[in-house]
Design an enzyme around this catalytic site. Structure first.
Site, PDB file in Angstrom:
ATOM      1  CE  LYS A  36       0.600   2.033   3.238  1.00 24.44           C
ATOM      2  NZ  LYS A  36       1.876   2.665   3.763  1.00 24.44           N
ATOM      3  CE1 TYR A  90      -1.865   0.103   7.603  1.00 19.78           C
ATOM      4  CE2 TYR A  90      -0.768   2.097   6.865  1.00 19.78           C
ATOM      5  CZ  TYR A  90      -0.767   0.730   7.045  1.00 19.78           C
ATOM      6  OH  TYR A  90       0.323  -0.007   6.655  1.00 19.78           O
TER       7      TYR A  90
HETATM    8  P1  NAD Z   1      12.396   1.768   1.961  1.00 17.98           P
HETATM    9  O1  NAD Z   1      12.849   3.116   1.530  1.00 17.98           O
HETATM   10  O2  NAD Z   1      12.989   1.236   3.216  1.00 17.98           O
HETATM   11  O3  NAD Z   1      12.649   0.710   0.800  1.00 17.98           O
HETATM   12  C1  NAD Z   1      12.404   1.023  -0.554  1.00 17.98           C
HETATM   13  C2  NAD Z   1      13.292   0.177  -1.427  1.00 17.98           C
HETATM   14  O4  NAD Z   1      13.141   0.609  -2.764  1.00 17.98           O
HETATM   15  C3  NAD Z   1      14.784   0.307  -1.074  1.00 17.98           C
HETATM   16  O5  NAD Z   1      15.365  -0.961  -1.073  1.00 17.98           O
HETATM   17  C4  NAD Z   1      15.341   1.134  -2.203  1.00 17.98           C
HETATM   18  O6  NAD Z   1      16.687   0.837  -2.481  1.00 17.98           O
HETATM   19  C5  NAD Z   1      14.448   0.717  -3.360  1.00 17.98           C
HETATM   20  N1  NAD Z   1      14.444   1.691  -4.442  1.00 17.98           N
HETATM   21  C6  NAD Z   1      14.602   1.411  -5.737  1.00 17.98           C
HETATM   22  N2  NAD Z   1      14.610   2.509  -6.480  1.00 17.98           N
HETATM   23  C7  NAD Z   1      14.467   3.543  -5.638  1.00 17.98           C
HETATM   24  C8  NAD Z   1      14.416   4.945  -5.801  1.00 17.98           C
HETATM   25  N3  NAD Z   1      14.476   5.518  -7.010  1.00 17.98           N
HETATM   26  N4  NAD Z   1      14.263   5.712  -4.708  1.00 17.98           N
HETATM   27  C9  NAD Z   1      14.146   5.171  -3.482  1.00 17.98           C
HETATM   28  N5  NAD Z   1      14.179   3.823  -3.260  1.00 17.98           N
HETATM   29  C10 NAD Z   1      14.355   3.023  -4.317  1.00 17.98           C
HETATM   30  O7  NAD Z   1      10.820   1.821   2.070  1.00 17.98           O
HETATM   31  P2  NAD Z   1       9.877   0.814   2.849  1.00 17.98           P
HETATM   32  O8  NAD Z   1       9.531   1.426   4.174  1.00 17.98           O
HETATM   33  O9  NAD Z   1      10.414  -0.561   2.826  1.00 17.98           O
HETATM   34  O10 NAD Z   1       8.530   0.925   1.967  1.00 17.98           O
HETATM   35  C11 NAD Z   1       8.375   0.226   0.756  1.00 17.98           C
HETATM   36  C12 NAD Z   1       6.879   0.109   0.429  1.00 17.98           C
HETATM   37  O11 NAD Z   1       6.237  -0.578   1.494  1.00 17.98           O
HETATM   38  C13 NAD Z   1       6.153   1.440   0.282  1.00 17.98           C
HETATM   39  O12 NAD Z   1       5.184   1.335  -0.728  1.00 17.98           O
HETATM   40  C14 NAD Z   1       5.475   1.646   1.629  1.00 17.98           C
HETATM   41  O13 NAD Z   1       4.300   2.429   1.557  1.00 17.98           O
HETATM   42  C15 NAD Z   1       5.171   0.213   2.004  1.00 17.98           C
HETATM   43  N6  NAD Z   1       5.120   0.007   3.471  1.00 17.98           N
HETATM   44  C16 NAD Z   1       4.079  -0.695   3.973  1.00 17.98           C
HETATM   45  C17 NAD Z   1       4.009  -0.941   5.336  1.00 17.98           C
HETATM   46  C18 NAD Z   1       2.906  -1.786   5.893  1.00 17.98           C
HETATM   47  O14 NAD Z   1       2.719  -1.810   7.110  1.00 17.98           O
HETATM   48  N7  NAD Z   1       2.151  -2.496   5.056  1.00 17.98           N
HETATM   49  C19 NAD Z   1       4.998  -0.444   6.191  1.00 17.98           C
HETATM   50  C20 NAD Z   1       6.068   0.267   5.631  1.00 17.98           C
HETATM   51  C21 NAD Z   1       6.120   0.490   4.272  1.00 17.98           C
END
Ligand code: NAD
Length: 373
Positions: free
Chosen positions: A140, A225
């Site tokens: 999401k 949420y």
């Molecule tokens: P994060 O920044 O920790 O991870 C993102 C990943 O994408 C990284 O590994 C990064 O290297 C990669 N990436 C590739 N190209 C990129 C670019 N151009 N710029 C930035 N990053 C790039 O983020 P996250 O917290 O793991 O979130 C990822 C997804 O998960 C999002 O869509 C977020 O909304 C979702 N999320 C959901 C929950 C949940 O409870 N369901 C919790 C946190 C995050």
């Protein structure tokens, strides 16, 4: 306690417990916990994007999953590829890059692609995964716009593959009980929902503050949420929205929203008032007001510590904490194994984006806006 364990507890201890408040809660648990079916096979999951969520929640959850296992990763970082290979025992050819990703079409070990990239990449990788003939599970918010959501749904339908959205609360036991309270009118028909989720965001350079990468700010990230709770507690789709945005730091939040308060009207006449923020901590709750009483959760949307309450001491609202990621990935794997449709699907992600777009339109126009259908 996992739902499976909870269910077997119910089977053996239901009668002695049923007369107590805790017993009543456990009895309800049986209705919510999926009966654990035999493990016939485990589906292979590929994680795309090895950031915080993949590292700390999803990969550990896949190790506990009954019906799924980690078989491949997709990353832009060769260093992370090596680390993940060593940690999870993956062969060299199971580490794909964003450029080699499309080769998964020739990898029969991958059944499901789980997209855990920033929001702006969900659309592209869903389309590419569907083209490779894989089922897609997408974090999401589903995408940056309703139009992107429509294209993602169409791509998965054309490929005859399932598209699930990571709305983990929808399968969590407290939230499922809240849905039952609402559906069965335990506190009378729901008249109003008050819901909010937010936090004080740190690092000003992160992707969550870039419009192109995140689609929006707090509304897209955590506002969904609160919106979800309003939608599944009323059981209705909002028809009208009016929203107000405030910014205390116009530099940090130059591209995305910081704090939004919005209200919604539903076809039955029920209303909702919501808040989302990247500016302060503390909002993490909902309260549903029925004609005969109230119930709610606080905290409501985190990974653990979820707490329910009701206005009637005879109606308990307490359940074991579960791993939301294990639950949703097992449910998605099982749906595929059994050939049954999975919810929440892409249609659910689209419905949220339609409301989010109405919220943004209302901020821009300063007026009440209709939600597109
Ligand atoms: P994060 O920044 O920790 O991870 C993102 C990943 O994408 C990284 O590994 C990064 O290297 C990669 N990436 C590739 N190209 C990129 C670019 N151009 N710029 C930035 N990053 C790039 O983020 P996250 O917290 O793991 O979130 C990822 C997804 O998960 C999002 O869509 C977020 O909304 C979702 N999320 C959901 C929950 C949940 O409870 N369901 C919790 C946190 C995050």
């Amino acid at each position: 306690m996992e739902p499976a364990a909870s269910f077997s507890l119910m089977k053996t201890t239901r009668r002695p417990f049923i007369k107590t408040a805790v017993g009543a809660s456990l009895a309800t648990l049986a209705a919510h916990a999926d009966v654990p079916p035999p493990v016939t096979r485990k589906l292979g999951w590929a994680l795309v994007g090895l950031g915080s969520l993949s590292t700390h929640q999803i990969a550990p959850a896949l190790e506990k999953s009954r019906h799924g296992k980690l078989v491949a990763v997709v990353t832009g970082s060769p260093g992370k590829g090596v680390q993940w290979r060593e940690k999870y025992g993956l062969a060299e050819d199971k580490v794909y890059t964003y450029e080699t990703f499309d080769r998964i079409i020739d990898d029969p070990s991958i059944d499901v692609v789980y997209i855990v990239l920033h929001n702006g990449m969900h659309h592209e990788f869903t389309l590419r995964a569907a083209k490779a003939g894989k089922h897609v599970f997408c974090e999401k918010p589903m995408a940056n716009s309703a139009n992107e959501c429509r294209e993602m749904i169409a791509a998965c339908e054309a490929a005859k593959r399932q598209l699930g959205i990571g709305y983990r609360c929808q399968r969590e036991l407290h939230h499922r009980e809240a849905m039952r309270f609402a559906r069965e009118k335990v506190f009378g028909p729901i008249q109003h929902v008050d819901a909010g989720f937010g936090f004080a965001i740190g690092d000003p350079t992160q992707w969550r503050l870039r419009k192109k990468l995140a689609g929006g700010g707090a509304m897209m990230d955590v506002g969904v949420y609160a919106l979800q709770a309003c939608r599944y507690l009323t059981g209705e789709e909002p028809v009208e929205v009016v929203a107000l945005e405030t910014k205390t730091d116009p530099v940090k939040f130059a591209e995305v929203d910081e704090t939004i308060a919005w209200s919604m009207r539903f076809p039955s006449g029920a209303t909702a008032s919501c808040l989302t923020t990247y500016h302060f901590n503390g909002r993490d709750d909902f309260t549903a007001y029925g004609t005969k009483g109230r119930f709610g959760m606080r905290p409501a949307y985190g990974y653990t510590g979820l707490t329910g309450w009701t206005s009637d001491p005879k109606i308990p609202f307490t359940f074991p904490q579960t791993d939301h990621f294990v639950t949703e990935m097992d449910a998605f794997s099982l749906a595929i194994i059994e050939g049954k449709p999975f919810e929440p699907s892409g249609a659910e992600g689209l419905r949220d984006l339609l409301v989010v777009e109405a919220v943004y339109r209302s901020i821009a126009s300063g007026k009440k806006e209709t939600v597109e259908s």
